[in-house]
Design an enzyme around this catalytic site. Structure first.
Site, PDB file in Angstrom:
ATOM      1  CB  CYS A 107      -0.905  -0.007   1.229  1.00  0.00           C
ATOM      2  SG  CYS A 107      -1.824   1.527   1.455  1.00  0.00           S
ATOM      3  CB  CYS A 150      33.030  16.510   7.915  1.00  0.00           C
ATOM      4  SG  CYS A 150      34.628  17.009   8.580  1.00  0.00           S
TER       5      CYS A 150
END
Length: 349
Positions: free
Chosen positions: A38, A322
């Site tokens: 669905c 980072c």
């Protein structure tokens, strides 16, 4: 049983489905197309994620042009109920979307999805290019070998051919009809399946502490980085050179953030990763400070600064997360089970 009908079923499909896309960070956009039963229940988990510009429910993979919900849901076409995601690859990678997709349905189910049976409710990953194909195949193989499921992963990986938006009343159904959506998700067995097979990462499981508490429990540097958006010195931080296997969690909330398997040496002087464990645990606002335009990475549940991401990383994500070591806590592999992170061991092995 189909995922639902409505008096509005006679409404024609409209071109402006999900017509209020979010602002993009970059000028780049890519598409991801998934089928997992669905489409209401596959669309909802992707909404509100930073980097996701729009999520549209529709029909994909079949031969018939401009199919209607009545035709597809009755099994009279060769289409699957699907969702198509437009995303900014400088903010979120296709790999991250695939990781979330697996957590929205039962990928071992053959012949339908939960109590919706028929090929129109079968799952699929429709890849748009060779990179997406490779990412999907590797991700599927990893999940298949993880032992999380007692049956093989059945979801096929198919070359993308088409996508037709569904009728407007199907778009954002979870938001427009929350009670019906919740009842369907629970009644179909989907919610139980997800809760059985996947750990919950939420504010309830990983609550943040108050700033007063954090000032007592964190070091001055950890507090400055997480609460005041400071940046620690490159090459002079705890985890830049760490090569141990394990996971990195939010120092504030404990929410899982990154796996050592996705860590790499970027040369930047800070611990760098190609992707997070779950993008839904992060927030990625645009940061225009310091005379630059960057994607900031924040812990959603820790409400804390982690670092930044850059579109200069290695393939396949091309992203470099980072991070500041001071914003994270490393849990070695041999301590993960005892620390409550055993569900993530398969991502470290």
């Amino acid at each position: 049983m189909a995922c639902g009908s409505s008096p509005a079923e006679k409404e024609a499909a409209v071109a402006d489905a999900d017509s209020t896309p979010k602002e993009t960070f970059s000028s780049k956009t890519q598409l991801a197309t998934f089928a997992g039963g669905c489409f209401w229940c596959v669309e909802a988990p992707f909404e509100g994620i930073d980097g996701v510009i729009s999520v549209v429910s529709g029909y994909s993979g079949g031969k018939e042009k401009n199919p209607t919900y009545a035709e597809v849901s009755s099994g009279k076409t060769s289409h699957r109920e699907s969702v198509q995601i437009t995303f900014d690859p400088e903010v979120i990678s296709y790999s991250e979307l695939v990781d979330i997709f697996w957590q929205t349905f039962d990928p071992t189910d053959v012949g339908g999805s939960f109590f919706d049976r028929g090929t129109q409710y079968e799952s699929a990953i429709f890849y748009h290019n060779d990179t997406q194909r490779k990412v999907a195949e590797e991700s599927k193989a990893l999940l298949d070998g993880s032992g999380k499921f007692n049956k093989p992963i059945a979801t096929p990986i198919i070359k993308y051919s088409n996508f037709y938006p569904a009728e407007q009343y199907h778009q954002d159904y979870y938001d427009k009809n929350p009670d019906e959506y919740k009842a369907y998700k629970i009644g179909s067995g989907r919610q139980e399946c997800i809760l059985t097979n996947w750990p919950v990462i939420s504010e309830g499981t990983y609550p943040a502490k108050s700033k007063a508490e954090l000032k007592k429990s964190l070091t001055p540097l950890q507090y400055q980085v997480t609460m005041e958006d400071a940046t620690e010195y490159a090459f002079q931080n705890e985890y830049n050179g760490n090569k141990e296997s394990g996971i990195y969690v939010c120092i504030v909330s404990g929410a899982p953030l990154f796996s050592s398997k996705d860590k790499y040496e970027s040369g930047s002087g800070w611990p760098s990763f190609t992707k997070p464990i779950d993008a839904r645990a992060l927030e990625k606002p645009t940061d225009r400070s310091e005379g630059m335009t960057r994607v900031e990475i924040r812990s959603k549940y820790g409400k804390s600064h982690l670092g930044h991401s850059f579109y200069d990383g290695p393939e396949p994500t091309n992203l470099r997360y980072c991070m500041n070591s001071a914003a994270m806590k490393f849990i070695p592999k041999n301590e993960m089970e005892a620390a409550g992170y055993g569900d993530y061991l398969w991502l470290v092995d």
